[in-house]
Design a protein around this motif. Structure first.
Motif, PDB file in Angstrom:
ATOM      1  N   THR B  88       0.830  -1.213   0.000  1.00 41.70           N
ATOM      2  CA  THR B  88       0.000   0.000   0.000  1.00 41.70           C
ATOM      3  C   THR B  88       0.861   1.259   0.000  1.00 41.70           C
ATOM      4  O   THR B  88       0.624   2.192  -0.764  1.00 41.70           O
ATOM      5  CB  THR B  88      -0.921  -0.005   1.240  1.00 41.70           C
ATOM      6  N   LEU B  89       1.891   1.248   0.824  1.00 42.61           N
ATOM      7  CA  LEU B  89       2.765   2.418   0.916  1.00 42.61           C
ATOM      8  C   LEU B  89       3.394   2.731  -0.439  1.00 42.61           C
ATOM      9  O   LEU B  89       3.432   3.886  -0.888  1.00 42.61           O
ATOM     10  CB  LEU B  89       3.842   2.171   1.974  1.00 42.61           C
ATOM     11  N   SER B  90       3.857   1.695  -1.132  1.00 43.98           N
ATOM     12  CA  SER B  90       4.499   1.962  -2.421  1.00 43.98           C
ATOM     13  C   SER B  90       3.474   2.431  -3.446  1.00 43.98           C
ATOM     14  O   SER B  90       3.771   3.312  -4.268  1.00 43.98           O
ATOM     15  CB  SER B  90       5.267   0.737  -2.915  1.00 43.98           C
ATOM     16  N   LEU B  91       2.257   1.880  -3.395  1.00 40.45           N
ATOM     17  CA  LEU B  91       1.192   2.367  -4.296  1.00 40.45           C
ATOM     18  C   LEU B  91       0.905   3.854  -4.064  1.00 40.45           C
ATOM     19  O   LEU B  91       0.809   4.632  -5.004  1.00 40.45           O
ATOM     20  CB  LEU B  91      -0.094   1.577  -4.036  1.00 40.45           C
ATOM     21  N   ILE B  92       0.788   4.198  -2.780  1.00 38.98           N
ATOM     22  CA  ILE B  92       0.468   5.588  -2.440  1.00 38.98           C
ATOM     23  C   ILE B  92       1.581   6.522  -2.883  1.00 38.98           C
ATOM     24  O   ILE B  92       1.339   7.574  -3.481  1.00 38.98           O
ATOM     25  CB  ILE B  92       0.261   5.723  -0.920  1.00 38.98           C
ATOM     26  N   LEU B  93       2.807   6.115  -2.593  1.00 38.17           N
ATOM     27  CA  LEU B  93       3.930   7.003  -2.911  1.00 38.17           C
ATOM     28  C   LEU B  93       4.021   7.239  -4.415  1.00 38.17           C
ATOM     29  O   LEU B  93       4.202   8.363  -4.868  1.00 38.17           O
ATOM     30  CB  LEU B  93       5.233   6.420  -2.362  1.00 38.17           C
ATOM     31  N   VAL B  94       3.866   6.157  -5.196  1.00 35.82           N
ATOM     32  CA  VAL B  94       3.955   6.317  -6.653  1.00 35.82           C
ATOM     33  C   VAL B  94       2.781   7.160  -7.167  1.00 35.82           C
ATOM     34  O   VAL B  94       2.959   8.085  -7.967  1.00 35.82           O
ATOM     35  CB  VAL B  94       4.018   4.941  -7.351  1.00 35.82           C
ATOM     36  N   PHE B 157      -8.171  10.869  -8.603  1.00 26.93           N
ATOM     37  CA  PHE B 157      -8.871  11.315  -7.413  1.00 26.93           C
ATOM     38  C   PHE B 157      -8.002  12.242  -6.545  1.00 26.93           C
ATOM     39  O   PHE B 157      -8.503  13.166  -5.910  1.00 26.93           O
ATOM     40  CB  PHE B 157      -9.295  10.088  -6.590  1.00 26.93           C
ATOM     41  N   ALA B 158      -6.706  12.007  -6.562  1.00 24.35           N
ATOM     42  CA  ALA B 158      -5.837  12.709  -5.599  1.00 24.35           C
ATOM     43  C   ALA B 158      -5.162  13.951  -6.179  1.00 24.35           C
ATOM     44  O   ALA B 158      -4.592  14.746  -5.430  1.00 24.35           O
ATOM     45  CB  ALA B 158      -4.772  11.747  -5.069  1.00 24.35           C
ATOM     46  N   MET B 159      -5.232  14.135  -7.492  1.00 25.17           N
ATOM     47  CA  MET B 159      -4.502  15.259  -8.095  1.00 25.17           C
ATOM     48  C   MET B 159      -5.129  16.639  -7.824  1.00 25.17           C
ATOM     49  O   MET B 159      -4.402  17.623  -7.641  1.00 25.17           O
ATOM     50  CB  MET B 159      -4.364  15.038  -9.600  1.00 25.17           C
ATOM     51  N   MET B 213      -2.876  12.222   1.391  1.00 24.23           N
ATOM     52  CA  MET B 213      -3.965  11.702   2.214  1.00 24.23           C
ATOM     53  C   MET B 213      -5.106  11.172   1.344  1.00 24.23           C
ATOM     54  O   MET B 213      -5.741  10.165   1.673  1.00 24.23           O
ATOM     55  CB  MET B 213      -4.500  12.790   3.163  1.00 24.23           C
ATOM     56  N   MET B 214      -5.354  11.855   0.229  1.00 27.80           N
ATOM     57  CA  MET B 214      -6.421  11.374  -0.647  1.00 27.80           C
ATOM     58  C   MET B 214      -6.020  10.085  -1.356  1.00 27.80           C
ATOM     59  O   MET B 214      -6.860   9.234  -1.634  1.00 27.80           O
ATOM     60  CB  MET B 214      -6.806  12.464  -1.644  1.00 27.80           C
ATOM     61  N   SER B 215      -4.742   9.943  -1.644  1.00 29.12           N
ATOM     62  CA  SER B 215      -4.265   8.686  -2.216  1.00 29.12           C
ATOM     63  C   SER B 215      -4.548   7.540  -1.248  1.00 29.12           C
ATOM     64  O   SER B 215      -4.989   6.453  -1.630  1.00 29.12           O
ATOM     65  CB  SER B 215      -2.757   8.726  -2.474  1.00 29.12           C
ATOM     66  N   LEU B 216      -4.311   7.832   0.023  1.00 29.56           N
ATOM     67  CA  LEU B 216      -4.515   6.809   1.045  1.00 29.56           C
ATOM     68  C   LEU B 216      -5.985   6.411   1.126  1.00 29.56           C
ATOM     69  O   LEU B 216      -6.333   5.247   1.352  1.00 29.56           O
ATOM     70  CB  LEU B 216      -4.031   7.363   2.385  1.00 29.56           C
ATOM     71  N   LEU B 256      -0.766   4.192   9.104  1.00 27.48           N
ATOM     72  CA  LEU B 256      -0.054   4.717   7.944  1.00 27.48           C
ATOM     73  C   LEU B 256      -0.450   6.178   7.687  1.00 27.48           C
ATOM     74  O   LEU B 256       0.393   7.039   7.391  1.00 27.48           O
ATOM     75  CB  LEU B 256      -0.399   3.840   6.724  1.00 27.48           C
ATOM     76  N   ALA B 257      -1.761   6.421   7.829  1.00 25.01           N
ATOM     77  CA  ALA B 257      -2.264   7.782   7.579  1.00 25.01           C
ATOM     78  C   ALA B 257      -1.644   8.780   8.550  1.00 25.01           C
ATOM     79  O   ALA B 257      -1.193   9.857   8.150  1.00 25.01           O
ATOM     80  CB  ALA B 257      -3.787   7.801   7.710  1.00 25.01           C
ATOM     81  N   ILE B 258      -1.603   8.410   9.839  1.00 26.26           N
ATOM     82  CA  ILE B 258      -1.049   9.336  10.833  1.00 26.26           C
ATOM     83  C   ILE B 258       0.411   9.645  10.514  1.00 26.26           C
ATOM     84  O   ILE B 258       0.830  10.799  10.497  1.00 26.26           O
ATOM     85  CB  ILE B 258      -1.166   8.726  12.256  1.00 26.26           C
ATOM     86  N   ILE B 259       1.162   8.601  10.215  1.00 22.67           N
ATOM     87  CA  ILE B 259       2.590   8.814   9.947  1.00 22.67           C
ATOM     88  C   ILE B 259       2.783   9.719   8.732  1.00 22.67           C
ATOM     89  O   ILE B 259       3.525  10.709   8.780  1.00 22.67           O
ATOM     90  CB  ILE B 259       3.286   7.453   9.719  1.00 22.67           C
ATOM     91  N   LEU B 260       2.098   9.376   7.634  1.00 24.10           N
ATOM     92  CA  LEU B 260       2.278  10.154   6.408  1.00 24.10           C
ATOM     93  C   LEU B 260       1.814  11.601   6.605  1.00 24.10           C
ATOM     94  O   LEU B 260       2.460  12.542   6.145  1.00 24.10           O
ATOM     95  CB  LEU B 260       1.501   9.522   5.253  1.00 24.10           C
ATOM     96  N   ASP B 261       0.702  11.769   7.285  1.00 21.83           N
ATOM     97  CA  ASP B 261       0.155  13.104   7.485  1.00 21.83           C
ATOM     98  C   ASP B 261       1.117  13.973   8.290  1.00 21.83           C
ATOM     99  O   ASP B 261       1.444  15.089   7.908  1.00 21.83           O
ATOM    100  CB  ASP B 261      -1.192  13.006   8.210  1.00 21.83           C
ATOM    101  N   ARG B 262       1.590  13.450   9.419  1.00 23.16           N
ATOM    102  CA  ARG B 262       2.446  14.269  10.277  1.00 23.16           C
ATOM    103  C   ARG B 262       3.769  14.604   9.593  1.00 23.16           C
ATOM    104  O   ARG B 262       4.272  15.718   9.689  1.00 23.16           O
ATOM    105  CB  ARG B 262       2.715  13.547  11.606  1.00 23.16           C
ATOM    106  N   ILE B 263       4.309  13.638   8.877  1.00 24.58           N
ATOM    107  CA  ILE B 263       5.591  13.910   8.223  1.00 24.58           C
ATOM    108  C   ILE B 263       5.415  14.962   7.129  1.00 24.58           C
ATOM    109  O   ILE B 263       6.172  15.938   7.056  1.00 24.58           O
ATOM    110  CB  ILE B 263       6.207  12.616   7.653  1.00 24.58           C
ATOM    111  N   THR B 264       4.394  14.808   6.282  1.00 23.21           N
ATOM    112  CA  THR B 264       4.263  15.777   5.177  1.00 23.21           C
ATOM    113  C   THR B 264       3.824  17.141   5.699  1.00 23.21           C
ATOM    114  O   THR B 264       4.261  18.158   5.188  1.00 23.21           O
ATOM    115  CB  THR B 264       3.269  15.286   4.109  1.00 23.21           C
ATOM    116  N   GLN B 265       2.996  17.162   6.725  1.00 21.09           N
ATOM    117  CA  GLN B 265       2.582  18.461   7.275  1.00 21.09           C
ATOM    118  C   GLN B 265       3.762  19.235   7.826  1.00 21.09           C
ATOM    119  O   GLN B 265       3.823  20.454   7.719  1.00 21.09           O
ATOM    120  CB  GLN B 265       1.584  18.239   8.404  1.00 21.09           C
TER     121      GLN B 265
END
Lengths: 401, 277
Positions: B88-94, B157-159, B213-216, B256-265
């Motif tokens: 999932t992480l690699s899908l989201i990142l790409v 959806f995420a763009m 976040m929308m990718s997630l 995963l959402a919490i980690i990605l959100d806090r890091i990117t924010q």
């Protein structure tokens, strides 16, 4: 001599129907008519004037008078609708983009009311910004920026961010950024209007000092006539997009072109601006030493009704004043000359002496103030106590007929 | 009756027919990217990945988030969902990466060009409000089943937030700064790179955060076309009514959402602080 900047019939129209509005303007239609018919607003209407090299030229007008728009036409931040702007005889309005960029980089720099500094860059980087846009290598441009920073009194602030500085300091950064490009022409758009009055006066003084050293051609916009008078060699007054009067500060004050200008002039403290040259009577009656003896002097006094006459040599060098009662005594003694009764120890004014500086000359007697040429001491004219007193009590100029 | 659906169907079929070599190429490219990222995550031992992410979270968002990251990822590993989480992480990142490299330039264009902006706005509204499931159908027609159509649907959806917030950021640059920059003879490119983008950066980074976040949020939806990962587990929970399974997958997504959100924010916040100083 070719003017540095020549503004030739410059017209700026905001709106879509530019052509129609221009035609109507040529037909002499009013702004209101044009607005009604075409929906276009006339920002600047047929402005024409020359600015000489090294001149401090102030454009003064209230908000909406078109002064800022006119200034922006000079470096084409706004494209004029018609007319020309000639810089060193080259028409800026016809330049392709690349050449225009060159002009903006090298020849015309601008200082803004709201400073327009980059908040994410230090003072030093902001000052070097214009040079960076020119593609100057970092070491060279930072070196230059440091020099200019010192010139405007920002030394020690190099590594601060703009937001850490006061308004006055920020505008110094804006000024330094403009000067770093070594432009010939400096456009200043209400540069000091956002500053509080004390700082503003201080900045005006510093700008004048700098100008004395640099001799740039400055076009300065302001809504404040006091500021215009303080700074300008010449002032153009704008109203509703039109230039209604151009002249030196003194010309504007002493002979306002119309009611509008004189309504501004009323509020100005004239004492610091009006000079002896505009107050003096340039053809005073004089007792000429060696030519006019007591007899001749008394005849002139009788003819003019004056009790005091200036005494001059044959080639008009000012000697002093003679008084009626003393000339009478000399005549009764039978002397042939007035030499003994000339009061030589009197203060004199020069043509550029201001009314303020002449305040100590106000006296209870009717002794006038002599205005002499500082170079050769020749008498240029006299200012009567009456006109000096009226001027210091703040008389109001009347518009010329 | 108007049969809009018929025309859309014809159009999609026409695209599938005539552009199949193109779609194949795209598919191969995206597959390589996803597999490459996934390969990296699976090549490294799980504890190294956890350590790296925890350190990143600690450096960017403080020690609290660092600890949460370490504990959260360890929990995922203990639950036995390490492999699908990495998928999932690699899908989201790409997906987010592709959405950003397309979305940010589009956002710049929309800010610069009024016409482009006014055409893009309704399209973005459409992309965001259309139920995300609908994108799955053409995605499958173009790319078959698997990860690539999942990435495709996720990108659409995420763009939009990346485009919108880039446009917003650039148009919020104060007019006097833009004017001053032009007055010093800046070219449009210099204006963009030296002034507009740096000043718009906090807003653009907010868009980056939104896009990720929308990718997630597309994880479960794209699992319906066999994109795999945590979505598949949640989906299995739904279809087989296995409450436990559903929640386990869900919890992993939340971590995963919490980690990605806090890091990117944290990227956007750091910049803003510096500017506000």
């Amino acid at each position: 001599m070719m003017p540095k900047l020549k503004i030739d019939n410059l017209t700026l129209i905001f709106g879509r129907e530019q052509q129609e509005a221009l035609q109507m303007l040529q037909q002499g239609k009013s702004k209101a008519e044009i607005l009604e018919r075409t929906g276009a607003t006339v920002g600047v209407k047929n402005a024409s004037f020359d600015i000489e090299k090294g001149e401090f030229f102030v454009i003064m007008g209230l908000s909406g008078s078109g002064k800022s728009s006119l200034l922006r036409c000079l470096n084409r931040l706004i494209e004029p609708s018609a007319g020309k702007v000639l810089l060193n005889n080259v028409d800026i309005t016809a330049l392709p983009d690349a050449d225009l960029q060159k002009v903006r980089r090298k020849e015309i720099a601008m200082v803004f009311q709201k400073f327009g500094l980059l908040p994410h860059r230090s003072v030093l980087e902001n000052v070097a910004f214009g040079l960076e846009l020119q593609g100057m290598p970092a070491t060279e441009r930072l070196e230059k920026a440091r020099n200019v920073i010192e010139l405007v009194g920002l030394k020690g602030y190099e590594n601060m961010l703009p937001a850490e500085l006061s308004g006055g300091m920020q505008q110094r950064v804006g000024l330094a950024r403009a000067l770093a490009n070594e432009p010939e022409v400096l456009l200043m758009d209400e540069a000091f209007s956002a500053l509080d009055p004390l700082i503003r006066t201080q900045m005006q003084d510093e700008l004048l000092d700098l100008q004395e050293k640099m001799h740039k051609t400055i076009v300065f916009i302001t809504h404040d006539l006091d500021e215009a008078i303080r700074l300008g060699d010449r002032i153009a007054i704008m109203k509703d997009g039109e230039v209604i009067q151009i002249g030196t500060p003194e010309e504007i004050l002493t002979s306002p072109a119309n009611e509008y200008v004189s309504s501004f002039v009323e509020k100005v403290d004239r004492k610091a601006i009006i000079t002896a040259s505009s107050l003096m009577d340039t053809k005073p009656t004089m007792a000429v030493f060696r030519k006019d003896g007591p007899e001749g002097s008394l005849r002139k006094m009788r003819a003019t009704g004056l009790k005091i006459l200036p005494a001059v040599t044959v080639d008009k060098h000012f000697l002093g004043f003679v008084y009626l009662h003393e000339v009478l005594e000399v005549k009764q003694r039978g002397d042939k000359t007035i030499e003994a009764v000339i009061h030589r120890d009197v203060p004199v004014a020069h043509p550029d002496t201001t009314v303020e500086q002449m305040l100590p000359f106000i006296a209870e007697t009717d002794k006038p103030v002599a205005v002499v040429n500082p170079a050769n001491n020749k008498l240029l004219g006299l200012i009567s106590q009456t006109s000096l007193i009226i001027e210091t009590t703040g008389s109001q100029a009347t518009p010329q007929a | 009756m108007i049969k809009i659906g018929k025309y859309i169907e014809q159009f999609i079929n026409w695209l599938t027919h005539n552009f199949s070599p193109f779609f194949k190429m795209v598919k191969a490219g995206v597959e390589t990217m996803v597999d490459g990222v996934l390969g990296l995550f699976t090549f490294l031992p799980f504890y190294v990945v956890i350590a790296l992410l925890a350190i990143l979270a600690w450096r960017r968002a403080g020690w609290g988030i660092g600890v949460v990251t370490a504990l959260g990822l360890t929990l995922i590993y203990m639950m036995g969902y390490w492999a699908p989480t990495m998928e999932t992480l690699s899908l989201i990142l790409v997906s987010a990466f592709i959405a950003l490299i397309m979305g940010i330039p589009l956002g710049i264009w929309a800010a610069r060009n009024k016409t482009a902006g006014s055409i893009m706005r309704p399209l973005l509204d459409f992309m965001q409000t259309m139920p995300a499931f609908v994108y799955l159908i053409p995605a499958v027609l173009f790319f078959g089943l698997g990860k690539v159509p999942g990435v495709f649907a996720t990108i659409i959806f995420a763009m939009p937030p990346a485009v919108r917030l880039t446009t917003l950021g650039i148009s919020q640059v104060p007019e006097d700064i833009v004017e001053a920059t032009r007055s010093f003879g800046a070219t449009p490119r210099q204006l963009l790179f030296k002034v507009e983008l740096p000043l718009a950066l906090p807003t653009i980074l907010a868009g980056v955060n939104q896009t990720i976040m929308m990718s997630l949020s597309m994880v479960v939806v794209s699992a319906m076309i066999a994109a795999g990962g945590l979505g598949e587990i949640v989906l299995k929970g739904i279809t087989q009514l296995k409450i436990g399974l559903g929640f386990e997958g869900g919890i992993a997504v939340v971590i995963l959402a919490i980690i990605l959100d806090r890091i990117t924010q944290s990227f956007g916040k750091k910049k803003q602080k510096k500017n506000a100083k």
